[in-house]
Design an enzyme around this catalytic site. Structure first.
Site, PDB file in Angstrom:
ATOM      1  CD  GLU A   1      48.515 -23.891 -40.213  1.00  4.00           C
ATOM      2  OE1 GLU A   1      47.427 -23.420 -40.595  1.00  4.00           O
ATOM      3  OE2 GLU A   1      49.168 -24.695 -40.886  1.00  4.00           O
TER       4      GLU A   1
ATOM      5  CD  GLU B   1      49.205 -29.027 -40.026  1.00  2.57           C
ATOM      6  OE1 GLU B   1      48.754 -28.561 -41.103  1.00  2.57           O
ATOM      7  OE2 GLU B   1      48.697 -28.790 -38.918  1.00  2.57           O
TER       8      GLU B   1
HETATM    9  C1  FCB Z   1      46.561 -26.518 -42.011  1.00  2.00           C
HETATM   10  C2  FCB Z   1      45.831 -26.901 -40.751  1.00  2.00           C
HETATM   11  C3  FCB Z   1      45.355 -28.339 -40.740  1.00  2.00           C
HETATM   12  C4  FCB Z   1      44.816 -28.756 -42.090  1.00  2.00           C
HETATM   13  C5  FCB Z   1      45.812 -28.434 -43.184  1.00  2.00           C
HETATM   14  C6  FCB Z   1      45.375 -28.875 -44.560  1.00  2.00           C
HETATM   15  O1  FCB Z   1      46.497 -25.145 -42.198  1.00  2.00           O
HETATM   16  O2  FCB Z   1      46.657 -26.720 -39.625  1.00  2.00           O
HETATM   17  O3  FCB Z   1      44.410 -28.476 -39.729  1.00  2.00           O
HETATM   18  O4  FCB Z   1      43.599 -28.174 -42.309  1.00  2.00           O
HETATM   19  O5  FCB Z   1      46.061 -27.058 -43.196  1.00  2.00           O
END
Ligand code: FCB
Length: 452
Positions: free
Chosen positions: A172, A366
Site C-alpha cells: 500500500e 488483504e
Molecule cells: C491495511 C494495512 C494493514 C492493516 C489493514 C487493516 O491498510 O495494509 O497493515 O492495517 O489495513
C-alpha cells in the site's frame, strides 16, 4: 461455537491460493533485540498522542519469540500460504550498508518453520516500517531510498530465495503517501499535502528496482499489494462527480496506471521529480500477479464545509478538493467501515475493464474486518460475503488466483493501536495468549470443504 454459513461457499479452483496476512511492525515486537535498527513507527508511536489508545508496538503480539506457535496455528487453519513482512531495519539496521545476520536469521527460521508445516511463505519486503536512519535523510521523499530498497531486496532474496518462490515488493504505497507524508496521521507524521507526491513516485521506483533485483536472483512470481476500492460520487452533480474522479485518481489510478500502463494519469508526471519517463519503464516491468487489498468503497463529494469530512477516522483538511461522506445503509465494522461485499466484485470487474490484458492475474492480498469478541459471527459473515463476491468477479471473467485474510491474529493497528481487532485469533495483550475465534474454526472448515 462454530455456526455454519447459510450455504457452502462456491467452489474455487483447486490451485487457488488460500492465505492469511500480517506485517512485521504489527506483530513482531522485540524491537531492541538481535541488532534490529529503529523504524519510523518506533519513533512515531513513542510521540505522545499519536496512537489513539496510547499503546505501542514494543511487544506487539511477541511473534518474534512465539512464531512456532503462530505457524502451528496456520497449519491448524489449513492455510496454504502466509503473507508476512520482513522488517527492513532488522536486516539492515541503518537501512543500507552493514547486514545484520541475526535479523536475517529470524526470517530464515520462520521460513523453515513454514515450509515444515506445509505453508507457503509469501514475504512482503516493505510494509511501512521505514528504517529511521533512512527517514532522517528524507525517507521516501528522496530518490536514493528507492535504490537502497532494491539493495535490501537483493540481500533478502539471496538468503531466502531458495525456499521462497512468491514475493511482494511493497504494501500500500498509497496509504504511506497519503496518511504518512500527506496528512501526518501515520509515520513519519509529515503533513505535506500534495507535496507528498514524490513519496509515491519513489516507492513505485523502489518497487521497479526491487523487481529487477529479485528477478536477478531467479524470482519468477512477483507482485505488489496495492489498496484499492471503488469510489462512488455522492450525487450525479458535476462537482461531486469530479471530486469522486479526483479521489479515484489518488487512491487507484496514481498507483495502478504507472504499474500497469507505464504512465501516470494526465497532469501528474509534471509534478514529479527525476527522469520520470525513464523511471516509468522500470516501474511498469511485467508483474506476475497484482495484489489487491480491499476493505471498503468510498463515497466522495465536492468539498463542503458544512459536512463532516473524514477518511478512516482522520479529518481531511479543508483544502482537499474532495470530501469523504458516510456510506449509509450497510452494516459497519467496529472501525466504522461499511461492509459492502458487492463493491469487491465492482472493483475487480472495473479494473478488468480499465486495464484489459494489461492486468495480470489478481490475488486479494488483504481483506478483513475489525470486530471484538471471540464469538465473531460478524467476521464470518464478512469473509463469507466477500468470498462470494470474489467468486462472482471470477465468473465475470476476472482471473483471481488467491485470497488472503487480514489478519491471522489481532495486532497493532497503526494509529489505532491495539484497539481495533482484525484477527482470526484473539490476542490477550496482558498474557499474549492466542485463542482462535469462531471465525478461525469457520474458515478452517471452509478450507477443508474446498479441499474435499
Ligand atoms: C491495511 C494495512 C494493514 C492493516 C489493514 C487493516 O491498510 O495494509 O497493515 O492495517 O489495513
Amino acid at each position: 461455537m462454530t455456526t455454519l454459513p447459510p450455504s457452502p461457499l462456491p467452489r474455487f479452483p483447486a490451485d487457488f491460493l488460500w492465505g492469511v496476512s500480517t506485517s512485521a511492525q504489527q506483530i513482531e515486537g522485540a524491537v531492541d533485540e538481535d541488532g534490529r535498527g529503529r523504524t519510523t513507527w518506533d519513533a512515531f508511536a513513542a510521540e505522545p498522542g499519536r496512537i489513539r489508545d496510547g499503546s505501542d508496538a514494543l511487544v506487539a503480539t511477541d511473534h518474534y519469540h512465539r512464531y512456532p506457535e503462530d505457524v502451528a496455528l496456520l497449519k491448524e487453519l489449513g492455510a496454504g500460504a502466509y503473507r508476512f513482512s520482513v522488517a527492513w531495519a532488522r536486516v539492515l539496521p541503518e537501512g543500507a550498508g552493514a547486514v545484520n545476520k541475526a535479523g536475517l536469521d529470524f526470517y530464515d527460521r520462520l521460513v523453515d518453520e513454514l515450509c515444515a508445516a506445509g505453508v507457503r511463505p509469501v514475504p512482503t519486503l516493505f510494509h511501512w516500517d521505514t528504517p529511521l536512519a533512512l527517514e532522517e535523510r528524507g525517507g521516501w521523499l528522496r530518490r536514493d531510498t528507492a535504490r537502497r530498497f532494491a539493495e535490501y531486496a537483493d540481500v533478502v532474496a539471496a538468503r531466502l530465495g531458495d525456499r521462497v518462490d512468491r514475493w511482494i515488493t511493497l504494501n500500500e504505497p498509497a496509504e504511506l503517501t497519503l496518511l504518512g507524508y500527506g496528512l501526518g496521521e501515520h509515520a513519519p507524521g509529515k503533513r505535506l499535502l500534495f507535496d507528498a507526491l514524490p513519496a509515491a513516485h519513489h516507492q513505485l521506483l523502489g518497487h521497479g528496482l526491487a523487481v529487477q533485483a529479485l528477478r536477478a536472483r531467479g524470482a519468477d512470481s512477483i507482485g505488489i499489494a496495492n489498496s484499492h476500492g471503488p469510489t462512488w460520487a455522492a450525487s450525479g452533480s458535476g462537482p461531486d462527480k469530479s471530486a469522486a474522479d479526483f479521489y479515484d485518481l489518488l487512491l487507484n489510478r496514481l498507483f495502478a496506471d504507472p504499474l500497469l500502463l507505464g504512465r501516470y494519469p494526465d497532469g501528474i508526471a509534471e509534478m514529479l521529480p527525476g527522469p520520470v519517463a525513464d523511471d516509468l519503464d522500470v516501474i511498469s516491468q511485467r508483474l506476475d500477479w497484482y495484489g489487491v487489498n480491499y476493505y471498503q468503497p468510498t463515497l466522495v463529494g465536492a468539498p463542503d464545509g458544512d459536512l463532516p469530512s473524514d477518511f478512516a477516522g482522520i479529518e481531511v483538511p479543508p483544502d482537499m478538493p474532495f470530501s469523504v461522506r458516510e456510506i449509509e445503509g450497510y452494516p459497519r465494522t467496529a472501525f466504522g467501515w461499511p461492509v459492502v461485499p458487492d463493491a469487491l466484485t465492482e472493483l475487480l470487474t472495473s479494473f478488468r475493464e480499465r486495464y484489459g490484458d494489461r492486468l495480470p492475474p489478481v490475488v486479494i492480498t488483504e481483506n478483513g474486518c475489525s470486530y471484538d469478541g471471540l464469538d465473531d459471527q460478524e467476521r464470518i459473515t464478512y469473509i463469507d460475503g466477500h468470498l462470494r463476491a470474489l467468486h462472482r468477479a471470477m465468473e465475470a471473467g476476472v482471473d483471481v488466483r488467491g485470497y488472503f485474510v487480514w489478519s491471522l491474529m489481532d495486532n497493532f493497528e497503526w494509529a489505532e493501536g491495539n484497539a481495533q481487532r482484525f484477527g482470526l485469533v484473539h490476542i490477550d495483550y496482558e498474557t499474549l495468549a492466542r485463542t482462535p475465534k469462531a471465525s478461525f474454526h469457520w474458515l478452517r472448515d471452509a478450507l477443508r470443504g474446498q479441499r474435499a
